[in-house]
Design a protein around this motif. Structure first.
Motif, short mmCIF file in Angstrom:
data_model
loop_
_atom_site.label_atom_id
_atom_site.label_comp_id
_atom_site.label_asym_id
_atom_site.label_seq_id
_atom_site.Cartn_x
_atom_site.Cartn_y
_atom_site.Cartn_z
N ILE A 187 -26.92 -13.96 -10.92
CA ILE A 187 -28.14 -13.95 -10.09
C ILE A 187 -28.81 -12.58 -10.13
N ARG A 188 -28.01 -11.52 -9.99
CA ARG A 188 -28.59 -10.18 -10.00
C ARG A 188 -29.21 -9.84 -11.36
N GLU A 189 -28.51 -10.21 -12.44
CA GLU A 189 -28.92 -9.70 -13.75
C GLU A 189 -29.77 -10.67 -14.57
N ALA A 190 -29.68 -11.96 -14.29
CA ALA A 190 -30.50 -12.89 -15.07
C ALA A 190 -31.65 -13.45 -14.23
N LYS A 191 -31.63 -13.21 -12.93
CA LYS A 191 -32.71 -13.61 -12.04
C LYS A 191 -33.17 -15.06 -12.27
N LEU A 218 -27.58 -13.55 -0.28
CA LEU A 218 -28.36 -13.81 -1.49
C LEU A 218 -29.60 -12.91 -1.63
N ARG A 219 -30.37 -12.83 -0.58
CA ARG A 219 -31.64 -12.08 -0.71
C ARG A 219 -31.49 -10.61 -0.29
N ASP A 220 -30.91 -10.40 0.92
CA ASP A 220 -30.87 -9.02 1.42
C ASP A 220 -29.92 -8.16 0.58
N GLU A 221 -28.75 -8.71 0.26
CA GLU A 221 -27.79 -7.88 -0.48
C GLU A 221 -28.02 -7.93 -1.99
N TRP A 222 -28.22 -9.11 -2.51
CA TRP A 222 -28.31 -9.23 -3.98
C TRP A 222 -29.75 -9.08 -4.49
N GLY A 223 -30.69 -8.97 -3.58
CA GLY A 223 -32.08 -8.75 -3.98
C GLY A 223 -32.72 -9.94 -4.66
N TYR A 224 -32.24 -11.14 -4.36
CA TYR A 224 -32.79 -12.33 -5.01
C TYR A 224 -34.20 -12.63 -4.50
N GLU A 225 -35.13 -12.86 -5.42
CA GLU A 225 -36.52 -13.10 -5.00
C GLU A 225 -37.01 -14.49 -5.32
N GLY A 226 -36.14 -15.30 -5.94
CA GLY A 226 -36.58 -16.63 -6.35
C GLY A 226 -36.47 -17.65 -5.23
N LEU A 227 -36.42 -18.91 -5.64
CA LEU A 227 -36.45 -20.01 -4.68
C LEU A 227 -35.07 -20.64 -4.52
N VAL A 228 -34.79 -21.07 -3.30
CA VAL A 228 -33.57 -21.85 -3.07
C VAL A 228 -33.96 -23.32 -2.95
N VAL A 229 -33.32 -24.15 -3.76
CA VAL A 229 -33.56 -25.59 -3.70
C VAL A 229 -32.28 -26.23 -3.16
#
Ligand code: BGC
Length: 746
Positions: A187-191, A218-229
């Motif tokens: 998640i972090r590296e392939a976004k 997911l978002r706050d720690e790993w910086g994920y900016e995409g969508l959760v389905v």
């Protein structure tokens, strides 16, 4: 993009916003025609495209358009090949683009906790590092074609039993080091454009409604900016889901939840700002899907050739006594088993692909050598068929080598339910026994998505684990059997001798809607290592037709801090007589640790190709995470200052190269001392040893003449006693105790 989204958002009515939070139907997002927001389509995944043109379902029942069926996850991971995963990802992306699919629902990155999980065939490994690397490169390949990935099923979805309501109870450190870690790097590296949340509950809350999981981690720690389905039907409480950051509910709900969303905003129980965040992410996915759409076609034959190459890299040669393999062109071979003719090449459920071609091993072997066939058993039954068996025995009697195609029938492994045991059907076991009595040269080729018991192993000369090899799996098996390709797959999971040896055996699949992951960190080889238990086949294991020699491990530094990296170089040489590929594996072991840690953990790997006599230097770089454990007190990864061993070799149990490195922590964790700290804890304090010595002396005085404890056992006795107990044994009063605690914490 951001401006466009804000503009659309400002023009949407509350009802339109609510409608965007779920699908239009089974596979498409909701459009808002008035504002030019189109609908995009998603489809399963993971090892091929399952685009349903007609009736939709999530069980793979209605037909889908033809697409290339690659080996399933288990096989893909056994390739241990990052570059190959990108190739697979790119091919999947081309097919998805051709069919106007914005997101392919894969890869599946759940950890194989038990060999019984019905979906193990879709997942990669028991090891989070390998799993996350394979997932990462699959995603990079796929998304390079402008098609989004959906890494699934987040998180701790490791069984099918009660998959929609089981509460998975896992301690924090285990989550971080095993179950989350399998997703984290990918998640972090392939976004990935999307993350699919799982059906189950995690520590009491449905994953779909889990703020901690979907927002904090997911978002706050790993910086994920995409969508959760959501997984299809995973949303339990839509309002809680929105608050948690669960963006897109799939499939559509016929407007039921839209009304609840509108009502919740109107009555103040849902903040419209939370809704806006979700809607913005849905809009972003749709716009990304549209923006990245390319006019594309792909060549089915080319992808079929790729599927064959991939499958041949995924199969694992588990046994090869007396070099019975590869087969000689002129050897008279009896091929036994219906699976040689009608391959089992994928698993049941939502990942079921309608292949563009289908190769069977028998036909391919006929092109390569002298082959005759007998069916051997009825795949639809577990009971032996005397006639089929007798035919096979007769054939085996007058052939030099017998290749038996065996494995698990479709009904044994599928999404939706778990296996109950690890056995093969009785008729196949009996057939192998019968044939091995009349012919000493037995080769078994297996088709299965997960480990099986092999009570017949000692009676056969070779075993090729073919896994579920995709549409070209049969051809790949023939390539390997005849040595057109040299086997290079390695197990991404341990094969236990029997089911009860597996670490999850006491707690799988759980009771009363709960499953406790009580084995904690000790999943897969971490457990067999700790128990010094010999499995049937260890993690990372697989033979080749050539041999490799490992020499000369070097580290570029003998001491680093946890903010630096250390380089590790090893030399691998092909000392056999065939071109071959070797998977070089690097494990790290902390020599002494104050916390419980696995004996060793995989931290790097590389696949290298070598011609006979050739040697290559393989270089790895290890930084903090390779040495760290997750410290739940500081809520972060932490390296304890100390010595680490770096072990390199060809499997988890064959690690001939060893080097040492000292890692110094740059973080001092301040220990807080209380009345319940032990004398052992206190001894670690800079001034502690002297204090403890004083207390022990005092105890000695008080106990002078006692015959129970001599001086040295008294010291041992003291180590596990608390300061509080010193009021009892150590002649300390309350005030002295409080002063001592103050002094220690100063
Ligand atoms: C599966 C997912 C799949 C979805 C759509 C669900 O039942 O768990 O993996 O992507 O259906 O078919």
């Amino acid at each position: 993009m951001k401006e466009k989204i804000s503009k659309i958002l400002s023009q949407l009515t509350l009802e339109e916003k609510a409608s965007l939070c779920s699908g239009l139907d089974f596979w498409r997002t909701q459009p808002v025609e008035r504002l030019g927001v189109p609908s995009v389509m998603v489809s399963d995944g993971p090892h091929g495209l399952r685009k349903q043109a007609g009736v939709s379902d999530q069980l793979g029942v209605s037909p889908s358009i033809p697409a290339t069926c690659f080996p399933t996850g288990t096989g893909l991971a056994s390739s241990w090949d990052r570059g190959l995963m990108e190739e697979v990802g790119r091919a999947l992306g081309e097919e998805a683009q051709t069919e106007r699919i914005a997101v392919l629902l894969g890869p599946g990155a759940n950890i194989k906790r038990s060999p019984l999980c019905g979906r193990n065939f879709e997942y990669f490994s028991e090891d989070p590092f390998l799993s996350s690397q394979i997932a990462k490169h699959y995603i990079l390949g796929l998304q390079s074609q402008g098609v989004g990935a959906s890494i699934k099923h987040f998180a701790a979805n490791n069984q099918e039993y009660k998959r929609m309501n089981v509460d998975t109870l896992v301690d924090e450190r285990t989550l971080r080091e095993i179950y989350f870690a399998s997703f984290e790097t990918a998640i972090r590296e392939a976004k990935p454009w999307t993350v699919m949340c799982a059906y189950n509950k995690l520590n009491g809350t449905y994953c779909a409604d889990n703020y901690r999981l979907l927002t904090e981690v997911l978002r706050d720690e790993w910086g994920y900016e995409g969508l959760v389905v959501s997984d299809w039907g995973a949303e339990d409480d839509r309002i809680e889901g929105i608050k948690a950051g669960m963006d897109l509910e799939m499939p559509g709900n016929g407007g039921r939840n839209d009304r609840k969303i509108v009502e919740a905003v109107n009555n103040g129980s849902l903040d419209e700002k939370d809704l806006d965040k979700v809607v913005a992410r849905v809009l972003e996915l749709v716009l990304k899907g549209v923006e990245n759409t390319k006019q594309m076609t792909y060549d089915q034959t080319e992808h079929d050739v790729l599927a064959r190459k991939v499958a041949s890299e995924c199969m694992v040669l588990l046994k090869n006594d007396h070099k019975i393999l590869p087969l000689n062109k002129s050897t008279k071979v009896a091929v036994v088993g219906i699976l040689a003719k009608n391959p089992r090449y994928q698993g049941g459920g939502s990942s079921h692909i309608n292949p563009t071609f289908l190769h069977n091993a028998l036909e391919e072997m006929e092109k390569m050598g002298e082959v005759r066939y007998a069916q051997g058993y009825d795949i639809h039954s577990d009971e032996p068929d005397e006639v089929l068996e007798a035919e096979a025995v007769k054939l085996a009697l007058d052939h030099e080598v017998v290749v038996i195609f065996a494995g698990l029938p479709d009904r044994y492994e599928s999404e939706g339910y778990d296996r109950k045991h690890m056995q093969m059907p009785n008729n196949q076991v009996r057939l192998i026994e019968a044939l091995s009595k009349v012919n000493k040269n037995i080769v078994v080729v297996l088709s299965n998505g997960s480990p099986i018991e092999m009570p017949w192993l000692n009676n056969v000369k070779a075993v090729l684990e073919g896994y579920l090899g995709g549409q070209a799996g049969g051809a790949a098996a023939a390539d390997l059997l005849y040595g057109k390709v040299n086997p290079s797959g390695k197990l991404a999971e341990t094969f236990p001798i029997k089911l009860k040896d597996n670490p999850s055996a006491l707690n799988f699949p759980g009771k009363e809607d709960k499953v406790y992951y009580q084995e904690g960190l000790f999943v897969g080889y971490r457990y067999y290592d700790a128990k010094e238990m010999k499995p049937l086949f260890p993690f990372g294991f697989g033979f080749s037709y050539t041999h490799f020699e490992y020499t000369g491990i070097k580290v570029d530094k003998e001491e680093i801090t946890d903010t630096e990296a250390v380089k590790v170089m090893v030399t691998v040489k092909n000392i056999g007589d065939r071109v071959g590929k070797e998977v070089v594996q690097l494990y790290v072991r902390e020599v002494e640790s104050s916390v419980m840690r696995p004996e060793k953990e995989l931290k790097e790997f590389a696949k290298v190709e070598l011609v006979p006599g050739e040697e290559k230097e393989v270089c790895f770089s290890l930084s903090k995470r390779a040495f760290a454990y997750y410290n739940v007190e500081i809520k972060d990864w932490h390296v304890e200052t100390g010595d680490f061993e770096i072990l390199v070799g060809s499997s988890a149990v064959d690690l001939p190269l060893r080097a040492s490195v000292k890692v110094n922590s740059t973080l001092k964790i301040k220990k807080v001392y209380t009345r319940n700290s032990t004398l052992g804890d206190i001894a670690e304090h800079p001034a502690g040893a002297a204090i403890v010595q004083q207390i022990v002396e005092k105890m000695k005085e008080l106990l002078a003449g006692s015959s129970v404890l001599d001086s040295s056992s008294l010291e041992e006795f003291a180590v596990s006693n608390t300061l509080r107990a010193m009021m009892m044994f150590g002649g300390m009063d309350e005030e002295a105790l409080e002063n001592l605690i103050k002094q220690l914490n100063a």
